[in-house]
Enzyme design. Structure first.
Site: not given
Lengths: 331, 331
Positions: A57, A219
């Protein structure tokens, strides 16, 4: 797999080593625990602010450790929560008499690791609190979450509690501030392509040439629905309706507006989204007081973006306006 | 085409409008000439610093207009030089008694537009100079260039001349500084994927799943050779050999090291490249004094990266260390 990678199993440690090498004066890297921390932490006069989450991320969260933001980040592997002993070790190393605040984006794996890590640290006498962030309005429950997911809006929580800790606020006051910022923050994202985890070597899910995932999780987990690809303006209008109507944000509100890239979308496109969001907010009588356009919380190389709104008041603006000094910069 | 776009013909103006809306206090947008300029420019006590080029390289250059960097940027359409009248109008609007410096990355289309724009502005009594940047070591001549191409290394020239202009240096001195920085800057890039221009709607060239373009230009034009995809470390070693051996950079040198993403590569991978570059420079006895990792000069959504080295001395370091305040930021 079109990636700059050596051994996929070493993706995270090699990235962390790179971050540490690029910031030798300000950051310390502890390889055994995937830990990136400020060299001057812990500081006994401030609460230590820690965030952990899966990797993949970036810049969240290992690249926003620094003055005014995080004191440490302890990431797991790509899209995997850090093991509980990483959390425990991080809390111990960051222990300050004023306490340690653990920020957790709401995903079940992360909650479990942090709940257990906190318990272990408290058994050692480390004063800790956990603050959950759940800004994603897309879905109520999700593949890996009970309750709303925590996504890019957590940057506003990090910035606010980071600033409050720098001025010496107590743990209880910082928790109050963090909860307040989370309560007025709403986000939703859209994926145009899937992402490819290095260890998998192929796209995480299938998305047709004329499709997008509306309300995608960070995700790649499903959002509200698979939809036909639409124009930038149409996408913004739908993201804005979902986020603005949720709090709701109403005429007269002053907001921070973030357009966050998911990793594979160039910043030129993000400003095209920003343009529409700004003008549509104006039509609703909502003023954009602060703007954030770029990559904050990504999903590896996913093409896509998220839109975040934060309702501002004087207290929050002062904290967002405080100085911060982190690794990621242009010049 | 998986992009956030409305009418592809409006890609550039809509992006520029977004930038202006996000920075209302500091930037002015003049739609007729694709012009983004500082609201407080021109300043009669400083040389105005201007860069133009094709669009599609963001944040270069429209997102780095601000104190300590550019006074204005006048981009053309995607991968197209600005028309000469845009350059002419920009020079006139930025006219300062101390002069206007036009920075041009070496591409033939840009040179032509800027040479003619300069001539027109000078006929109106505007004192102007052009400074060419040609940091790309990949090829001597190229598809759209005579001589070496100008690529991401131009950020160091912008930063140095921007800082010199802020302290009130004269045009001649600023040109000397810019030429000096360009003369010690070397870059080379590699593409893992092609990019997709919005108006074309499909990839600009073909690249096999197991191939990369070594020495690629920032418009996807061919570099040194089409090669088999290699590991991150192998790619860095080859980029480093090409750039370091060119100046050459030698043991005892202190350098700035930039790993620049080309638009579709996440920052996690850039730090994996950085890690290897840093350690290999150390093996050569070369010290990294300043580090830059992120997106500076991109090629739309191309997956790829470039590596830039700048030989530092006290004069250059002081200029790189001066404050700058531009639109692109994390927090």
């Amino acid at each position: 797999m079109k990636k700059f990678v050596n051994d996929p199993q070493q993706f995270v440690p090699e990235m962390l080593e790179g971050i540490a090498l690029a910031n030798p004066d300000t950051l310390t890297y502890v390889p055994e625990y995937n830990l990136i921390m400020r060299t001057d932490a812990p500081n006994e006069n401030k609460v230590s602010i820690v965030q952990g989450s899966g990797s993949g991320h970036e810049p969240a969260h290992v690249m926003v450790v620094g003055k005014g933001m995080l004191d440490a980040a302890c990431p797991g592997d790509v899209f995997a929560a850090p093991p509980m002993d990483y959390v425990y070790e991080t809390a111990k190393r960051l222990a300050s008499p004023k306490g340690v605040l653990l920020l957790v984006n709401n995903y079940t794996g992360d909650r479990m690791a942090f709940d257990m890590g906190k318990e272990m640290a408290e058994a050692d006498g480390v004063k800790t609190e956990i603050l959950m962030i759940d800004d994603d309005v897309a879905v109520k429950d999700s593949t890996w979450t009970i309750g709303r997911r925590g996504v890019a809006g957590n940057f506003f929580v990090i910035k606010a509690v980071g600033a409050a800790s720098e001025r010496g606020d107590d743990l209880e006051e910082i928790v109050r501030i963090g909860k307040k910022v989370n309560s007025v923050t709403r986000t939703m994202g859209v994926a145009l392509t899937a992402c490819t985890p290095p260890a998998k070597g192929s796209p995480l899910f299938e998305l047709g040439d004329d499709e997008m995932e509306f309300g995608v999780g960070i995700h790649g987990e499903p959002g509200r629905e698979r939809r036909a690809l639409a124009s930038a303006d149409e996408i913004v209008d739908d993201l804005l309706a979902a986020t603005a109507d949720d709090l709701p944000f109403v005429s007269g509100d002053r907001v921070a507006l973030m357009i966050n890239g998911l990793g594979g979308t160039p910043i030129s496109e993000l400003y095209i989204l920003y343009r529409r969001a700004h003008s549509q907010l104006a039509e609703r009588g909502i003023t954009v007081g602060r703007s954030y356009v770029g990559e904050y919380c990504t999903s590896l190389d996913m093409a896509g973006a998220s839109l975040t709104l934060v309702r501002l008041d004087d207290e929050i603006e002062e904290l967002l306006n405080a100085p911060a000094d982190v690794a990621v910069r242009v010049f």
